[in-house]
Design an enzyme around this catalytic site. Sequence first.
Site, PDB file in Angstrom:
ATOM      1  N   GLY A 118       0.790  -1.214   0.000  1.00 12.57           N
ATOM      2  CA  GLY A 118       0.000   0.000   0.000  1.00 12.57           C
ATOM      3  C   GLY A 118       0.823   1.265   0.000  1.00 12.57           C
ATOM      4  CG  MET A 119       1.949   3.171   3.077  1.00 14.33           C
ATOM      5  SD  MET A 119       1.193   4.677   2.469  1.00 14.33           S
ATOM      6  CE  MET A 119       2.556   5.818   2.604  1.00 14.33           C
ATOM      7  CE  LYS A 139       8.210   2.366   1.076  1.00 11.01           C
ATOM      8  NZ  LYS A 139       8.160   2.339   2.556  1.00 11.01           N
ATOM      9  CG  ASP A 164       4.182   1.371  12.489  1.00 11.55           C
ATOM     10  OD1 ASP A 164       3.452   0.688  13.242  1.00 11.55           O
ATOM     11  OD2 ASP A 164       4.117   1.317  11.249  1.00 11.55           O
TER      12      ASP A 164
END
Length: 753
Positions: A37-38, A56, A149
Amino acid sequence: PPALTCLHRWPNISAPSAMIGKTISHYRILEKLGGGGMGIVYSAEDSRLGRNVALKFLPETMSHDPQALSRFRREARAASALNHPNICTIYDVDDYDGQPFIAMELLEGDTLKHHMSGRAFEVEDMLDWGIQMADALDAAHTKQITHRDIKPANIFITRRGEAKLLDFGLAKLSPQRQRVGETVGVTAATAMTSEENLTSPGTAMGTVAYMSPEQARGEDVDSRTDLFSLGVVLYEMGAGRPAFSGGTSAVIFDAILNRAPTPLQQANPKLPQALITIIGKALEKDVRGRYQTASSLLSDLQKLKRDLESGRAPSSATKPAAETTEKSLAVMYFENLSSDKEDEYFRDGMTEDIITEISKIRELRVFPRAAVLAYRDKVVTGPEVGRELNALYVLTGSLRRAGNRLRITGQLIETRTGHSVWAERYDRQMEDVFAIQDEIAQAIAKALKVVLTEKEKQEIRKAPTADVQAYDYYLRGRQFFHQLRRKGFEYARQMFARAIVIDPSYARAFAGVADCSSFLYMYWDTTDDNLREADRASRKAIELDPDSGEAHASRGLAFSLGKNFDDAETEFEIAIRLAPNLFEAFYFYARATFQKGNLEKASRLYEKAERIKPQDYQAPSLLSSVYRGLGRQADAVAAARRSFENAEKHLELHPDDARALYLGAVNLADLGQPQRALEWVRRALAIDSDEPSVLYNSACALAMLGELEESIDCLEKAMAPSRGHWYKQWAAKDSDLDPLRNHPRFQALMKDA
């Protein structure tokens, strides 16, 4: 796969042909590694530096989303500020045709999440990776960066076994860091993107389960939130299951905020108690009770690793951990507020009697005297003690005695919250001392919603004596008894005898006389007089109080010393039935069973004794010898390690305790540390070179170390005609003395055993 940064290879994902072989800036795309998703990640060759990297890219669908852009650049900004071997290195940040990308270290391996498969990790891996993550967080926090996180999916384990921290997309940067971010293409408007948007991944279950309580409440967080999350990760590694779980985010949030995870001792008895304590402190819901810095957590993990590698701490399942129930209680020694400091004996005795009274409540697990002794007169709070002992509740209090007036205060504290569950002050006459103990026990039961049986009520109400002066002498005797020395037992016997003169129906005092006589017979003065006194006093104690587990244990010990093992077994079984958590019943039953030659049963009894009193060094030391006799060498070494660790802690409080030294020396010999073992033997002998118990046990250590002549010298002194009969009986089956079996001097010494 989910959003990933520094990735391992994903061979089943085909790469779009449009990207393969394309050169972006000075990076030539080689293959697609994964996507989520990211981010979409490719491996690429850096043509300038001749190395492979990972690129990325933010997905095209998100390249115009301000929140996604902010998170993506936040990751680059935070990680690029850090240069640490356990943090994935960021090389560059740029964009291609309007799509931002990050160039970073290319890693081979798997995420920690991939390694988790519902099984517990080895302690060595937990410590290695925990140390590396704590070190990485220390580096980040020093730079005023909070990750926010921490979870298994963001911890990467390389093929070389190194841990790398990933994905700083939710990182909280200091204002200075945010301003620095503008130099890598982040506008001021982007840098001011709402924190709430970045800290609300509530629908991402994997993230929710690792949040800290303050994060779950939506409060402002600091670096300590990362330490809680790392604690959650370490818990899952140790238990083989998540600390907080549920079918919905709401259920998980409730668990994080209001519930304690299943005790690690129950989930995985293999874990060392020290590691359980470290993880428990990291998981403290109140941020003030948690580790305050990553460096503190790192220091504790490193110390434990050193201890394990040096053999000073347990590293396997063989350390019995006390079973934690929902209603576990530690009673701290009350503070002595009396003007006369000699009242310490009264304070100590009162505290120990309150422990005894509350222990009669079967539904409560009450920590024994030995567990809380180390905290006596220490500047430490109730919640701190509760966390270290893994007790859900702690009873604290104070005592002041002035003439015949007595003031006692008590407060029951919940460890998790630090809140008072119950508190009371008692201003009474000395004659009311037993009524106060009764009221405290009943009040605690009520506060913890425990329904007492009629039998429990009767046991708690029963006063041990009707005379306060007799009770005073009894408490003085107990203080001497706990010194565990010859003079201490002799003085204790005198105090107990005075209590009996005042109250001839005082069963506890008779049991005390019996135990003093038994100990004197065992270790110093093996005379018929001591044996007869042990027999007489223990018999009288049972006549006066047939429902006393302590009295039956005393009787069992006296029978065993007279080699009447069948009657001893009967008495110990009765003691265990009446007092299922009485350490002495199991410990002396095990010794008698060992003397009888039943090693299998002795091992089970010692194991139970150790579970009841895990801080004790004696039971695991003797258990080690039993294991060796059974050929269970690995278990013997593990038990010796536990015993040594406990003896070391005991010696911090009692540095001149010869018994802890000589049993510790035997442990060190078993653990292959001959120089330290010899040092401890010398220290024990220096304290009392004429005491039979010191001589005998020093002989055991010396025999294991190969010092055979010196060992037999000690045995000859210990087994002098006036005192040696007991030790000859024991030596006949003691595996510690096996190296001496064929020695002529030893055989001559044991001829009439």
